[in-house]
Design an enzyme around this catalytic site. Structure first.
Site, PDB file in Angstrom:
ATOM      1  N   GLY A 117     -13.802  55.845 -14.638  1.00 36.38           N
ATOM      2  CA  GLY A 117     -13.068  55.197 -15.706  1.00 36.38           C
ATOM      3  C   GLY A 117     -13.908  54.111 -16.350  1.00 36.38           C
TER       4      GLY A 117
ATOM      5  N   ARG B 228      -8.473  63.868 -24.458  1.00 40.90           N
ATOM      6  CA  ARG B 228      -9.037  63.367 -23.194  1.00 40.90           C
ATOM      7  C   ARG B 228      -8.141  62.314 -22.555  1.00 40.90           C
ATOM      8  NH1 ARG B 228     -11.886  61.572 -27.438  1.00 40.90           N
ATOM      9  NH2 ARG B 228     -11.716  59.327 -27.925  1.00 40.90           N
ATOM     10  N   ASN B 229      -7.281  61.681 -23.360  1.00 40.70           N
ATOM     11  CA  ASN B 229      -6.400  60.633 -22.858  1.00 40.70           C
ATOM     12  C   ASN B 229      -4.951  61.088 -22.726  1.00 40.70           C
ATOM     13  OD1 ASN B 229      -8.440  58.722 -22.582  1.00 40.70           O
ATOM     14  ND2 ASN B 229      -8.284  58.107 -24.725  1.00 40.70           N
TER      15      ASN B 229
ATOM     16  N   ASP C 194      -4.277  56.091 -20.511  1.00 41.56           N
ATOM     17  CA  ASP C 194      -5.355  55.221 -20.959  1.00 41.56           C
ATOM     18  C   ASP C 194      -4.852  54.195 -21.965  1.00 41.56           C
ATOM     19  OD1 ASP C 194      -7.662  53.934 -21.560  1.00 41.56           O
ATOM     20  OD2 ASP C 194      -8.890  55.729 -21.723  1.00 41.56           O
TER      21      ASP C 194
ATOM     22  N   VAL D 181     -12.446  56.522 -10.255  1.00 42.45           N
ATOM     23  CA  VAL D 181     -11.030  56.892 -10.190  1.00 42.45           C
ATOM     24  C   VAL D 181     -10.880  57.858  -9.015  1.00 42.45           C
ATOM     25  CG1 VAL D 181      -9.055  57.919 -11.376  1.00 42.45           C
ATOM     26  CG2 VAL D 181     -10.783  56.636 -12.689  1.00 42.45           C
TER      27      VAL D 181
ATOM     28  N   ASP E   2      -6.405  54.857 -29.095  1.00 39.62           N
ATOM     29  CA  ASP E   2      -7.434  55.761 -28.556  1.00 39.62           C
ATOM     30  C   ASP E   2      -6.783  57.089 -28.191  1.00 39.62           C
ATOM     31  OD1 ASP E   2      -9.916  56.631 -27.774  1.00 39.62           O
ATOM     32  OD2 ASP E   2      -9.896  55.626 -25.837  1.00 39.62           O
TER      33      ASP E   2
ATOM     34  N   PHE F 211     -13.757  51.031 -15.793  1.00 37.44           N
ATOM     35  CA  PHE F 211     -14.008  49.907 -14.904  1.00 37.44           C
ATOM     36  C   PHE F 211     -14.689  50.311 -13.598  1.00 37.44           C
ATOM     37  CE2 PHE F 211     -10.018  49.245 -17.262  1.00 37.44           C
ATOM     38  CZ  PHE F 211     -10.426  48.200 -18.075  1.00 37.44           C
ATOM     39  N   GLY F 212     -14.695  51.588 -13.272  1.00 34.85           N
ATOM     40  CA  GLY F 212     -15.270  52.039 -12.018  1.00 34.85           C
ATOM     41  C   GLY F 212     -14.756  53.430 -11.678  1.00 34.85           C
TER      42      GLY F 212
END
Length: 448
Positions: free
Chosen positions: A205, A318-319, A332, A210, A314, A207-208
């Site tokens: 993701g 994909r979201n 997301d 998933v 967004d 932030f890091g």
């Protein structure tokens, strides 16, 4: 001791268990402290409700005074909050040294706490703000539920400070407000790490990593924030948005785990992203009914956000995620904001973004409608990349000259008409999501 509920709860209210409750009759619903429950309906007795576990399953009667509703975590406009800066940086910023000029920063020495920095008699005094018993305090005498209340108090009373807080040093470029982990604790969204099992990585993701995992035997997705120094506010802001929305076509937030590493826990969507599903299954597997269902589900979620004056910003295949029943849910919320907010600096998905957002950073529900038109094209082209023969840098100029993507093969004319309406250059000429939803539901009803 259990407490009396203060208000009547409506269908869909999510509550968290404060105590264990054992079933005494076949009609009761047993639960454990920390379990998440969903109110289904009231009973004739205001002290009892019909509820189910939030993850699903049978319904039963629960005592109202054994649970409490979760609260929305809101962003606070705190212009004097400067985030994680050092003591020296604070002293450098507090210039000129006017009496009572102040800022608040995250404590470097005490992670999770804050420091109040205020100019007094030409020097900068630093006061450690402690988090005690779900409240904030400087002197362990006066307690406040949030930083805003603390600042308001010390603007009126020095109460042991060297001076009154007179003038905030406004942080430049922070227009969206901030939120702390403490706000999630106070609102019932922090869950215990021992109840969470982290399994295999299923992707990356913003932030890091998933991960797939389980929370109290329920399959969940777990977003990880490895480095709190980078991205913590964006991570928490996404979570705060998710606490304020509840719809069957939006990915549901289950909770947050705090500690050295922050985890955001959401429901697990076993069929992955809509983009991957469309590309990997294709026309041989995906039916016309599937396509209209994906479209209608997504539009229903966006109509709900539109009604709450929220902008996703967004929206793309994909979201959008699919659960085990192939129900589409928008995910997301990292860029989602209320209408009055504007796009922060960052990577913009050019092929999905409305012209006015690309040129003037003007985001609204109508810019989301433009993106939804592109999403419809993705759905009916089985996951192709939009504007396939146009480079990303040339999309805007082509659109402004009147170019619109042609209808995908076998796309119903009614759906392509919605795409073209969504791609009106003037935002005011685009339909609302509510109007588009009505059209899609009509087509859904006649699609076999």
């Amino acid at each position: 001791m259990p407490v009396e509920p203060s208000e009547q709860w409506q269908y869909g209210t999510e509550v968290i268990a404060l105590y264990n409750f054992e079933s005494k009759t076949g009609k009761d619903l047993a639960f454990r402290k920390g379990d998440l429950l969903m109110i289904q309906k009231a009973t004739s007795d205001p002290n009892w409700y019909v509820a189910s576990h939030a993850s699903g399953g049978k319904c039963g009667i629960i005592p109202a005074n054994y649970v409490k509703p979760r609260k929305v975590v809101t962003l606070h406009a705190m212009p004097w909050f400067h985030g994680k800066i050092s003591r020296l940086d604070a002293e450098r910023l507090l210039q000129p040294r006017r009496e009572g000029l102040f800022l608040i920063r995250e404590s470097v020495q005490h992670p999770g706490d804050y420091t109040l920095c205020v100019v007094s008699q030409g020097r900068v005094d630093h006061y450690h703000i402690l988090y005690r018993n779900n409240a904030l305090t400087v002197d362990e005498d006066s307690y406040f539920k949030n930083l805003d209340d603390l600042v308001k108090h010390y603007k009126l009373y020095d109460d042991g400070l060297s001076t009154l807080l007179r003038e905030p040093l406004v942080k430049q470029g922070d227009a969206f407000g901030v939120v702390s982990v403490h706000a999630f604790q106070n609102s019932g969204w922090v869950i215990k790490k021992e109840d969470l099992h982290i399994g295999e990585s299923i992707g990356k993701g913003d932030f890091g990593e998933v991960y797939k995992g389980t929370y109290k035997q329920q399959a969940v997705a777990i977003k990880e924030l490895k480095d709190k120094n980078r991205g913590e506010q964006a991570f928490l802001q996404e979570a705060s948005v998710m606490t304020s929305v509840q719809h069957e076509n939006l990915v549901r937030l289950i909770g947050m785990v705090e500690g050295e590493t922050l985890y955001l826990v959401t429901e697990f969507m076993s069929n992955g992203s809509l983009e991957f599903y469309l590309q990997s299954r294709g026309r041989a597997v995906i039916t016309k009914k599937d396509l209209i269902n994906f479209s209608t589900d997504t539009c229903a979620a966006m109509a709900y956000l539109e009604g709450k004056h929220m902008v996703h910003r967004d929206l793309a295949a994909r979201n959008v995620l699919l659960d085990d029943k192939k129900r589409a849910k928008v995910s997301d919320f990292g860029m989602a904001k209320y209408d009055q907010f504007r796009q922060a600096a960052g990577k913009i998905p050019i092929k999905w973004t409305a012209p006015e957002a690309l040129k003037k950073h003007k985001y609204s529900s109508k810019s989301d409608v433009w993106s939804f038109g592109v999403l419809l094209w993705e759905i009916y082209s089985f996951g192709k990349v939009p504007y396939p023969r146009i480079s990303q840098n040339d999309v805007l100029s082509n659109v402004e000259r009147g170019y619109r993507m042609p209808a995908p093969a076998d796309c119903p004319p009614e759906v392509y008409s919605l795409m073209l309406q969504a791609w009106e250059l003037e935002p005011g000429n685009r339909p609302t999501f509510e109007k588009m939803l009505t059209s899609l539901q009509s087509l859904q009803a006649v699609t076999a």
